[in-house]
Scaffold this active site. Structure first.
Site, PDB file in Angstrom:
ATOM      1  N   ALA A   1       0.940  -1.101  -0.066  1.00 50.74           N
ATOM      2  CA  ALA A   1       0.141   0.120  -0.150  1.00 50.74           C
ATOM      3  C   ALA A   1       0.955   1.150   0.078  1.00 50.74           C
ATOM      4  O   ALA A   1       2.256   1.124   0.478  1.00 50.74           O
ATOM      5  CB  ALA A   1      -0.886   0.074   1.132  1.00 50.74           C
TER       6      ALA A   1
ATOM      7  N   GLY B   1       0.288  -5.117   0.639  1.00 54.44           N
ATOM      8  CA  GLY B   1      -0.997  -5.032   0.077  1.00 54.44           C
ATOM      9  C   GLY B   1      -0.709  -5.677  -1.008  1.00 54.44           C
ATOM     10  O   GLY B   1      -1.731  -6.322  -1.875  1.00 54.44           O
TER      11      GLY B   1
ATOM     12  N   GLU C   1      -1.533  -9.530  -0.541  1.00 52.19           N
ATOM     13  CA  GLU C   1      -2.922  -9.542  -0.099  1.00 52.19           C
ATOM     14  C   GLU C   1      -3.767  -9.559  -1.490  1.00 52.19           C
ATOM     15  O   GLU C   1      -4.673 -10.306  -1.474  1.00 52.19           O
ATOM     16  CB  GLU C   1      -3.450  -8.431   0.591  1.00 52.19           C
ATOM     17  CG  GLU C   1      -2.797  -8.376   2.240  1.00 52.19           C
ATOM     18  CD  GLU C   1      -3.118  -7.234   2.746  1.00 52.19           C
ATOM     19  OE1 GLU C   1      -3.474  -7.445   4.053  1.00 52.19           O
ATOM     20  OE2 GLU C   1      -2.818  -6.244   2.424  1.00 52.19           O
TER      21      GLU C   1
ATOM     22  N   GLU D   1       4.040  -5.432   7.285  1.00 51.29           N
ATOM     23  CA  GLU D   1       3.381  -4.483   7.976  1.00 51.29           C
ATOM     24  C   GLU D   1       4.029  -4.257   9.547  1.00 51.29           C
ATOM     25  O   GLU D   1       3.860  -3.002   9.997  1.00 51.29           O
ATOM     26  CB  GLU D   1       1.925  -4.680   8.043  1.00 51.29           C
ATOM     27  CG  GLU D   1       1.317  -4.570   6.667  1.00 51.29           C
ATOM     28  CD  GLU D   1       1.272  -5.627   6.040  1.00 51.29           C
ATOM     29  OE1 GLU D   1       0.498  -5.547   4.878  1.00 51.29           O
ATOM     30  OE2 GLU D   1       1.875  -6.794   6.380  1.00 51.29           O
TER      31      GLU D   1
END
Length: 260
Positions: free
Chosen positions: A66, A111, A114, A134
């Site tokens: 992200a 992300g 993911e 993260e």
């Protein structure tokens, strides 16, 4: 459809969606998530699309994560909405009803992993690295990473990747079941193209039935899931594709599936 951060192109029944922010290693900001939502909604609606290939532009990254610069300024309420927006995208991809192949050409971190895990098949270059880093930012995965990684690779691997935050190479990712196949980087396109063409020529309604049975049944008690499989199996007998497939087998010819 106008996309600033995506490239979308069709090759027959195969739709290729490429995240096109190579200067940001294809990081997922709010705008890019919104464009992906729209692109996958369009792919799901289009009867001419039978399979989707998702990848990242440039040689370095599928998606490096992200967008940290954007996340740095979010309030807790905004972070909740950002997570929900990302999770909704992952669910849309997972439940598209058409096979989605992640072509993992480089880093798939946070992300990015993911996003790849929401796809149905993951093909990685041998130079790729995946992870959930993260924890190194004082965060937890927010786009479904704790749950899809748990379901794909089991508790031990999920806790290792999420607690330690260190990326792993593609070979270990394959051993853990996080990616399906690892191929030399210069063979990645040929491998993905072969799989996409095979799926594009398969029976679309049967593909959808398999996706539903595995993804929905996998979250249900066994008796419920087995009953769902029986219902899906029975429904395929109402399709022209089933009649074509069985007739072609008996006639020793290649079937031509229409999606009806």
């Amino acid at each position: 459809m106008d996309h600033r951060n995506l490239l979308v192109e069709d090759q027959g029944a195969i739709r290729r969606i490429t995240l096109n922010r190579p200067d940001k290693l294809n990081a997922l900001d709010h705008a890019t998530l919104s464009e992906l939502h729209a692109a996958f909604e369009a792919a799901g609606r289009d009867p001419g699309v039978r399979v989707v290939v998702l990848t990242g532009a440039g040689p370095k990254a599928f998606v490096a994560g992200a967008d940290i610069a954007e996340m740095n300024g979010l309030s807790p309420a905004q972070a909740r909405d950002f997570s929900a927006h990302g999770q909704a995208l992952m669910t849309r991809i997972e439940r598209l009803g058409k096979p989605v192949i992640a072509r993992i050409n480089g880093f798939a971190l946070g992300g990015g992993l993911e996003l790849a895990m929401a796809c149905h098949l993951r093909i990685a270059a041998d130079t790729a690295r995946v992870g959930q880093p993260e924890i190194n930012l004082g965060l937890v995965p927010g786009f479904g990473g704790t749950q899809r990684l748990l379901r794909l690779a089991g508790r031990a691997a999920c806790l290792e990747l999420c607690l330690l935050g260190a990326p792993i190479d593609a070979t270990r990712a394959a051993a853990l079941g996080i990616v399906n196949r690892v191929v030399p980087a210069d063979a990645l396109d040929a491998e993905v193209d072969a799989l996409a063409n095979q799926l594009a020529n398969a029976a679309p309604l049967a593909l959808r039935g398999i996706l539903d049975a595995v993804l929905l049944g996998g979250e249900a008690p066994l008796d419920t899931a087995l009953d769902h499989e029986t219902q899906v199996f029975a429904v395929t007998f109402s399709t022209e594709d089933m009649k074509e497939g069985t007739s072609a087998f008996l006639a020793r010819r290649k079937p031509q599936f229409s999606g009806r």
